[in-house]
Design a protein around this motif. Structure first.
Motif, PDB file in Angstrom:
ATOM      1  N   ASP A   1       5.516   4.844   5.098  1.00 18.05           N
ATOM      2  CA  ASP A   1       5.860   4.745   6.520  1.00 18.05           C
ATOM      3  C   ASP A   1       6.956   3.723   6.803  1.00 18.05           C
ATOM      4  O   ASP A   1       7.381   3.577   7.955  1.00 18.05           O
ATOM      5  CB  ASP A   1       4.608   4.370   7.340  1.00 18.05           C
ATOM      6  CG  ASP A   1       3.568   5.482   7.324  1.00 18.05           C
ATOM      7  OD1 ASP A   1       3.951   6.630   7.026  1.00 18.05           O
ATOM      8  OD2 ASP A   1       2.386   5.205   7.592  1.00 18.05           O
ATOM      9  N   SER A  54       0.666   3.757   1.914  1.00 22.00           N
ATOM     10  CA  SER A  54       1.057   4.153   3.270  1.00 22.00           C
ATOM     11  C   SER A  54       2.125   3.213   3.827  1.00 22.00           C
ATOM     12  O   SER A  54       3.019   3.649   4.553  1.00 22.00           O
ATOM     13  CB  SER A  54      -0.157   4.207   4.203  1.00 22.00           C
ATOM     14  OG  SER A  54      -0.782   2.955   4.258  1.00 22.00           O
ATOM     15  N   ALA A  55       2.035   1.937   3.476  1.00 22.89           N
ATOM     16  CA  ALA A  55       3.057   0.992   3.958  1.00 22.89           C
ATOM     17  C   ALA A  55       4.430   1.396   3.433  1.00 22.89           C
ATOM     18  O   ALA A  55       5.427   1.351   4.166  1.00 22.89           O
ATOM     19  CB  ALA A  55       2.713  -0.431   3.524  1.00 22.89           C
ATOM     20  N   GLN A  83       3.524  10.718   0.637  1.00 25.28           N
ATOM     21  CA  GLN A  83       2.729  11.433   1.639  1.00 25.28           C
ATOM     22  C   GLN A  83       2.069  12.687   1.071  1.00 25.28           C
ATOM     23  O   GLN A  83       1.125  13.213   1.656  1.00 25.28           O
ATOM     24  CB  GLN A  83       3.609  11.814   2.830  1.00 25.28           C
ATOM     25  CG  GLN A  83       3.906  10.614   3.715  1.00 25.28           C
ATOM     26  CD  GLN A  83       4.934  10.926   4.775  1.00 25.28           C
ATOM     27  OE1 GLN A  83       4.818  11.898   5.489  1.00 25.28           O
ATOM     28  NE2 GLN A  83       5.961  10.109   4.856  1.00 25.28           N
ATOM     29  N   ALA A 136      -4.740  10.087   3.923  1.00 30.53           N
ATOM     30  CA  ALA A 136      -4.294   8.921   4.700  1.00 30.53           C
ATOM     31  C   ALA A 136      -5.167   7.704   4.398  1.00 30.53           C
ATOM     32  O   ALA A 136      -4.656   6.588   4.261  1.00 30.53           O
ATOM     33  CB  ALA A 136      -4.339   9.258   6.192  1.00 30.53           C
ATOM     34  N   ARG A 150      -4.334   6.339   0.902  1.00 27.65           N
ATOM     35  CA  ARG A 150      -2.987   5.732   0.867  1.00 27.65           C
ATOM     36  C   ARG A 150      -2.958   4.371   1.556  1.00 27.65           C
ATOM     37  O   ARG A 150      -2.137   3.520   1.231  1.00 27.65           O
ATOM     38  CB  ARG A 150      -1.974   6.676   1.525  1.00 27.65           C
ATOM     39  CG  ARG A 150      -1.765   7.982   0.773  1.00 27.65           C
ATOM     40  CD  ARG A 150      -0.534   8.728   1.264  1.00 27.65           C
ATOM     41  NE  ARG A 150      -0.636   9.205   2.630  1.00 27.65           N
ATOM     42  CZ  ARG A 150      -1.045  10.427   2.988  1.00 27.65           C
ATOM     43  NH1 ARG A 150      -1.422  11.296   2.068  1.00 27.65           N
ATOM     44  NH2 ARG A 150      -1.090  10.783   4.265  1.00 27.65           N
ATOM     45  N   ASN A 151      -3.858   4.171   2.529  1.00 31.96           N
ATOM     46  CA  ASN A 151      -3.911   2.874   3.212  1.00 31.96           C
ATOM     47  C   ASN A 151      -4.369   1.759   2.287  1.00 31.96           C
ATOM     48  O   ASN A 151      -4.123   0.586   2.542  1.00 31.96           O
ATOM     49  CB  ASN A 151      -4.887   2.945   4.394  1.00 31.96           C
ATOM     50  CG  ASN A 151      -4.218   3.478   5.650  1.00 31.96           C
ATOM     51  OD1 ASN A 151      -2.985   3.479   5.737  1.00 31.96           O
ATOM     52  ND2 ASN A 151      -5.012   3.925   6.604  1.00 31.96           N
ATOM     53  N   SER A 198       0.838  -1.197   0.000  1.00 30.37           N
ATOM     54  CA  SER A 198       0.000   0.000   0.000  1.00 30.37           C
ATOM     55  C   SER A 198       0.873   1.247   0.000  1.00 30.37           C
ATOM     56  O   SER A 198       2.037   1.210   0.437  1.00 30.37           O
ATOM     57  CB  SER A 198      -0.934   0.015   1.212  1.00 30.37           C
ATOM     58  OG  SER A 198      -0.211   0.292   2.387  1.00 30.37           O
TER      59      SER A 198
END
Lengths: 207, 327, 707
Positions: B79, B75-76, B95, B100, B103-104, B73
């Protein structure tokens, strides 16, 4: 990424079953009379057999077993099928965040997720956030800081805010604002929403 | 939306097999773009193959490359401690995109495959050569504030909307794709296409192929880098112009440099001439300014987007400034 | 019911319902046999429908009916000649692109949506124009008077002033875009009984409109609208789509739910009309205004006229003996506009308050000093004193809190790296209204008070305000007071609009409480109890489970003697990026001068909301049309930029909080509009102060800064 997220979460038998419930497979297994009935729309009940597929979904720790058309979004499924109307439809296109729910603990826009994609996942909606009669700290903080007016974006804001704290994106007002920007509030409660999140974060309670 | 068939699979091999069986089948990963387009009637696949359970979510270092699975993903990746340390430019670019929540769910492969956000592409009542070849380009003489200033064709002036892809272009990523016969690699800069005479094609992925992973070579660009996205509001908006800038300084001289832009072309736009100019030079404002002017050599506005002819070089300069000032 | 209780008396009374997802909005009512309606819309801008092919839709799975002008279900008023031009399903005429032309009803939302896409219309197209500026330039285009011309003293006196300016300001179409999508559930039952679950700012207005269209008695229609997910003006009328839904329910004999799409929110439920304004200002060298001229053109539709108070403020806000205004409306082939928060006054204030700043600059005066110098003691338009006005105090508070002393009068003076800093100020003003409303109060021996009125709450916190009024008068704890609204069977109240609810309905709550107190006092006296006896004891002693009183309340002659307005001052600090043209509002101080603050928490939130709406108006919001097609280009939340959390800094809200002695028993004036009015000018003025660039066309996007 948690390792558990990488594993397929269903066994082989479930997958085989799902494959079989595709329309082509279903037609092959169905008596010809039913196929004909469905094609001519003579009997709605038969048509439904082909168009819907079984779905087992866990929402707020409750397991729901239903059949559903693949095109039904998680949002519409929650609202129209399960009558969990706390999750809101604000744009239906992933542009406002009103439909935010947690799927396996992560915040997502339920309007851009098909219900069937969530088979076997744990869904939490605003209705599942409080612990019985005790409000979740974020819910209490939203009331204290008046983090809403009309209340329509509020469930999405709160689900997103809880995730924001869990993710650790609360280092500053600016960081909170950035990570809450996927939730539009037309009444303009943003500063109060940030205040509520800071309070919960500083309160240190587990969210 | 038509009531499509929904299939689920757990291996890339079976996914590809299902895809080639049916001309009207599409892969479904995060769905954040595809479902949106289906709701708008822009696309109407009859079969969706859910590939979310195919194990392609790895983010790992193998030798001197970082491998990112196509289904990781956004976000993965953003982060991931590994990405933040080794490829922070990519983390920042990710980002800067979407929200959010999106992005997840949105995947790396899906991000690459996302379609343009051109209003004429989205409105099925308007002409659009990308959506329906031969109907004309609504944006050319219409609302084109968001549109391309580089490499536009007479048929389409849409831009690719991704932030992630801008960083990946700058980082010399490679895309590993597979069909039933095996894998091949596509340099990231060649993955997306210019519109040319075939605006309906966004990229060079073939109809029988699936994106498997990205491979990104290690670099020394984790110190002086910046992803600067200029948009109409502070967050949750597509870029007017964005710049991915990263360079390596040695004795105050630029030894390696990457520059790419988003929001300016049908594909992520690598600024090779500017890079070549800056290589070996000092990281000074006047050099940045000259590099920015070089980047604009073939730029062309269409009226509504003329401001980008000024905004783009300014953003390059500011992106380089911010990369330089990073400590 | 929830056992959880609110911790603070000032918390929103419906807070728990809203944070737990239990607050029910119109689309969330479960009715047996509920069906789903989806609207089919025109894809041309002007002309006639020549054919409508509904066969494929009718055959699609789950479809119950397709309703259009071909099979119009009876709506008695539409069968008569005259009346509105836009009679949905009673006309084949197309007035604008996106006009509803059919409704498809099916047993699920997905099926109705798909079937709606199968309806195919054929049209005879006509030439059209959706471009307001083009219409203005076209000598053949209609220009209708929107408001009587106003003149005080010499017309266009600014032209002969020592220092003068004349500037033109443009405001694009804005769209309300409340978070809740519009729609309705209609349940037409035998014997012409109808229940609707509506998204409305006025349940009585909705009831009245439906009764008029279908010619059935008001009593047959029950309108429920307890929770409304924002309105900002768009729910002040019953729209054709709602009439279509009622028709559909009547036609199929089942409840029908329609929730329109975000795209349809741009074409079916109004917008803030575009406006072009010219301001002429004249002043003498000492900085006294000697002439104000305000001319405005507003956009309207071809099938219905819409006017609003764009030029009101110029007539009284500044001391000036020579003032003239004119306001005309110009029809274009778009859907009819409707008031959007702050309505015309917000449009007008952008122009006037920008021009005032420009004049201060021309005079080389601090714009705050210039405003104070021209602050009127009385209302020159009405020739009456103001009922209350504390603007100078508000200026002082705001200036101190924003750090006005850091401002440099010379634009472009504050530079830090690529960022330029600027400060701006503006005034907002809006009528302090008070209408007529009825409230019923039920005082119970269990110590509780139940209040009822057919008013609405679109977000400001109606119930909270009313509860606090009653709490103060009756000394009953807030958790023992309930206020019921959003139900057409309750005592009548006007629609929620024009910042009048607290003043209007609150006065009726006041009167009910006063009446209840005197009833209790009378009972106490009759039963030989002390006059100060607790009402619970009095009721118990008299064996009464409860007493109830209904009061109708409205203002008296005070309005003949005083000019009544609410005021606000907005101070903003902006940072402008010289290279990228990005504007960030970095600091906001708003001061409200709206009488007594009854409900401090919700009042503060109103001011926050106005500031956020103001950021949108100033920097991001514009509904864009491709005039070649007459279609909106950015009709969604990704492309129509409502401010997001990251656009909004901390906002310092202040209130003068002094009672207005005349307006109503609470001394409270409305504040929903003043929270927004003028804000966009404060931002434009701050951008000028930061950069020296005067932007007279909103929104102030990066391209305009770079131009």
């Amino acid at each position: 990424m948690k390792s558990s997220d990488q594993k397929p979460n269903q066994g082989d038998s479930r997958r085989d079953f799902l494959k079989k419930s595709s329309v082509i497979t279903a037609i092959a297994l169905t008596p010809s009379v039913a196929v004909k009935a469905a094609e001519s729309n003579a009997d709605e009940r038969f048509a439904q057999l082909f168009e819907k597929i079984p779905l087992e979904l866990t929402v707020n720790n409750k397991v729901y077993q239903t059949t559903v058309e693949p095109r039904v979004t998680l949002l519409d499924y929650l609202r129209e099928e399960l009558h969990l109307t706390g999750t809101k439809k604000g744009c239906d296109h992933g542009q406002c965040g009103a439909c935010t729910v947690h799927v396996d603990g992560q915040r997502v826009n339920s309007c851009l997720s098909l219900a069937v994609m969530n088979e076997g996942k744990k869904i939490t909606t605003i209705e599942g956030l409080a612990n019985g009669e005790t409000l979740h700290p974020m819910q209490a903080a939203f009331i204290k800081h008046d983090g809403f007016q009309c209340g329509y974006c509020t469930p999405g804001q709160i689900m997103s805010a809880v995730a924001c704290v869990r993710e650790g994106h609360t280092g500053s007002r600016a960081e909170i604002s950035e990570y809450m920007s996927g939730n539009i509030c037309r009444c303009g409660a943003y500063p109060n929403i940030v205040d509520a999140i800071i309070e919960v974060k500083e309160g240190g309670e587990k969210v | 939306m038509i009531n499509f068939q929904y299939l689920r699979t757990t291996t890339a091999k079976s996914a590809i097999a299902l895809l080639v069986k049916d001309k009207n089948a599409k892969f479904l990963a995060g769905g954040t773009n595809l479902i949106d387009l289906m709701k708008r009637g822009v696309t109407a696949p009859e079969k969706l193959i859910d590939i979310n359970h195919v194990p392609l979510k790895q983010i790992e270092q193998i030798g001197n490359k970082i491998h990112i699975g196509a289904l990781a993903s956004n976000s993965a990746v953003a982060d991931s401690a590994l990405i933040k340390e080794k490829l922070p430019l990519l983390s920042w670019a990710l980002q800067a995109g979407a929200s959010a929540q999106l992005r997840n769910v949105a995947t790396v492969g899906g991000n690459m495959m996302q379609r343009t956000r051109c209003s004429y592409f989205y409105d099925t009542e308007m002409p659009c050569n990308k959506r329906q070849p031969g109907t004309g380009c609504g944006a050319m003489e219409g609302f084109n504030r968001m549109h391309a200033i580089f490499g536009a064709s007479e048929k389409c002036i849409a831009v690719h909307p991704s932030d992630m892809c801008v960083a990946l272009t700058a980082l010399d990523a490679e895309v590993v794709v597979a069909n039933a016969k095996g894998e091949r690699k596509i340099p990231f800069k060649d993955f997306h296409r210019l519109a040319g005479d075939t605006p309906q094609l966004d990229n060079n992925l073939k109809a029988d192929e699936m994106i498997i992973r990205l491979e990104i070579p290690m670099n020394n660009l984790a110190k002086n880098y910046h992803y600067l996205k200029v948009r109409d509001r502070a967050s949750y908006a597509f870029a007017l112009v964005s710049v991915a800038a990263a360079f390596e300084l040695s004795n105050n001289k630029i030894t390696d440099i990457r520059l790419a832009m988003g929001g300016v072309a049908h594909k992520p736009w690598r600024l090779t001439a500017s890079e070549n100019f800056l290589k070996g030079k000092e990281a000074t404002l006047s050099n940045f300014e000259e590099a920015a002017q070089l980047a604009m050599k073939d730029a062309k506005g269409f009226g509504g987007n003329d401001f980008k002819l000024k905004l783009a070089p300014n953003t390059i300069i500011e992106g380089l400034n911010l990369a330089k000032s990073k400590v | 019911m929830e056992k959880r209780v609110l911790k603070d008396d000032n918390d929103r009374v419906d807070g728990i319902l809203k944070v737990t997802g239990q607050a029910k909005y119109f689309a969330e009512y479960e009715l047996p046999g509920l069906t789903y309606g989806v609207l089919v819309t025109s894809t041309i801008t002007k002309g006639k429908i020549t054919a409508l092919d509904t066969k494929a839709a009718e055959k699609a799975p789950g479809v119950i009916a397709v309703i259009s002008h071909l099979n119009k279900p009876s709506a008695a008023a539409y069968e008569q000649e005259g009346g509105p031009q836009m009679k949905i399903f009673y006309t084949d005429k197309i007035f604008y692109n996106g006009q509803p032309i059919a409704i498809v009803v099916a047993n699920t939302f997905e099926r109705a949506t798909h079937a709606a896409s199968l309806v195919k219309a054929t049209y005879a197209k006509e030439d059209f124009n959706t471009d307001f500026e083009k219409a203005l330039k076209d000598p053949k285009a209609k220009k209708l008077q929107g408001q009587a011309d106003y003149k005080r003293g010499i017309e266009n006196a600014y032209k002969t002033a020592v220092v003068k300016l004349e500037e033109r300001y443009f405001l694009p179409i804005e769209t309300h875009n409340p978070m809740e999508l519009h729609g309705i559930i209609a349940d037409w039952r035998p014997n012409n009984q109808l229940t609707v679950y509506a998204k409305t700012q006025g349940v009585k207005a909705t009831q009245g409109t439906i009764a008029n269209v279908f010619k059935i008695p008001m009593e047959n229609i029950q309108v429920n609208s307890e929770f409304v997910g924002g309105g900002f003006g768009m729910a002040l009328r019953t729209w054709p789509l709602e009439i279509a839904t009622v028709m559909a329910s009547k036609h199929i004999g089942k409840p029908v739910k329609v929730v329109i799409t975000r795209m349809q929110m741009f074409t079916m439920v109004g917008n803030r009309p575009a406006a072009i304004q010219t301001i002429g200002l004249g002043a003498n060298k000492d900085g006294k205004l000697t002439g104000i001229t305000h001319r405005a053109y507003g956009e309207t539709s071809t099938y219905e006229n819409f006017t609003e108070g764009v030029v009101n403020m110029a007539k009284f806000m500044y001391q000036c003996d020579n003032v003239n205004t004119a306001y005309a409306i110009v029809p274009v082939d778009l859907g009819v506009p409707i008031w959007m928060r702050g309505p015309g006054e917000a449009t007008g204030a952008f122009a006037l308050e920008s021009a005032i700043d420009e004049m201060a600059h021309a005079l080389d005066m601090d714009p705050l000093d210039f405003r104070i110098k021209n602050d009127p003691e009385t209302d020159q338009q009405k020739n009456k004193p103001f009922s209350s006005k504390n603007i100078k105090e508000a200026y002082k508070i705001g200036a101190e809190k924003i750090g006005w002393s850091n401002r440099k009068n010379k634009p472009g003076s504050l530079i830090e790296g690529p960022w330029q800093t600027g400060y701006g100020v503006s005034v907002g003003v809006f009528n302090a209204n008070r209408g007529k409303a009825s409230v019923k109060g039920i005082l119970k021996a269990d110590g509780s008070l139940h209040l009822q009125s057919a008013t609405s709450d679109i977000g400001p916190g109606t119930g909270t305000g009313m509860t606090l009024i009653a709490n103060k008068l009756m000394k009953i704890p807030v958790n023992k007071i309930t206020f019921e609204l959003g139900d057409s069977s309750l005592p009548p109240a006007p629609s929620q609009g024009g910042s009048a609810t607290l003043s209007t309905v609150g006065s009726a709550v006041n009167d009910v409480c006063v009446a209840l107190k005197s009833a209790i006092a009378e009972l106490a006296a009759n039963s030989n109890m002390d006059a100060t006896a607790n009402f619970v004891d009095v009721l118990k002693k008299n064996n009464l489970p409860q007493i109830e009183v209904t009061k109708e309340s409205q203002g008296g002659k005070e309005r003949d003697n005083y000019s009544m307005y609410s005021f606000s001052i907005h101070f903003v600090q902006v940072k402008v990026h010289a290279l990228t043209g990005v504007v960030k509002v970095s600091k906001i101080v708003s001061v409200g001068d709206s009488g007594t603050i009854v409900s401090p928490k919700t009042a503060r939130s109103q001011m926050l909301g106005g500031a956020v709406g103001g950021i949108g108006m100033a920097l991001t919001e514009e509904s864009i049309i491709d005039h070649r097609y007459g279609r909106y280009i950015n009709n969604n939340f990704a492309d129509y930029h409502v401010p997001v959390n990251a656009d909004v800094p901390e906002i310092d809200v202040n209130f003068i909080n002094k009672p207005d002695p005349y307006i109503n028993p609470m001394g409270a004036k409305g504040m929903g509009e003043i929270a927004l009015i003028g804000f966009s000018a404060a931002v434009a003025n701050a951008v000028f102060n930061a950069t020296g660039k005067r932007i007279r066309t909103l929104p102030i996007t990066p391209d305009k800064i770079l131009a």
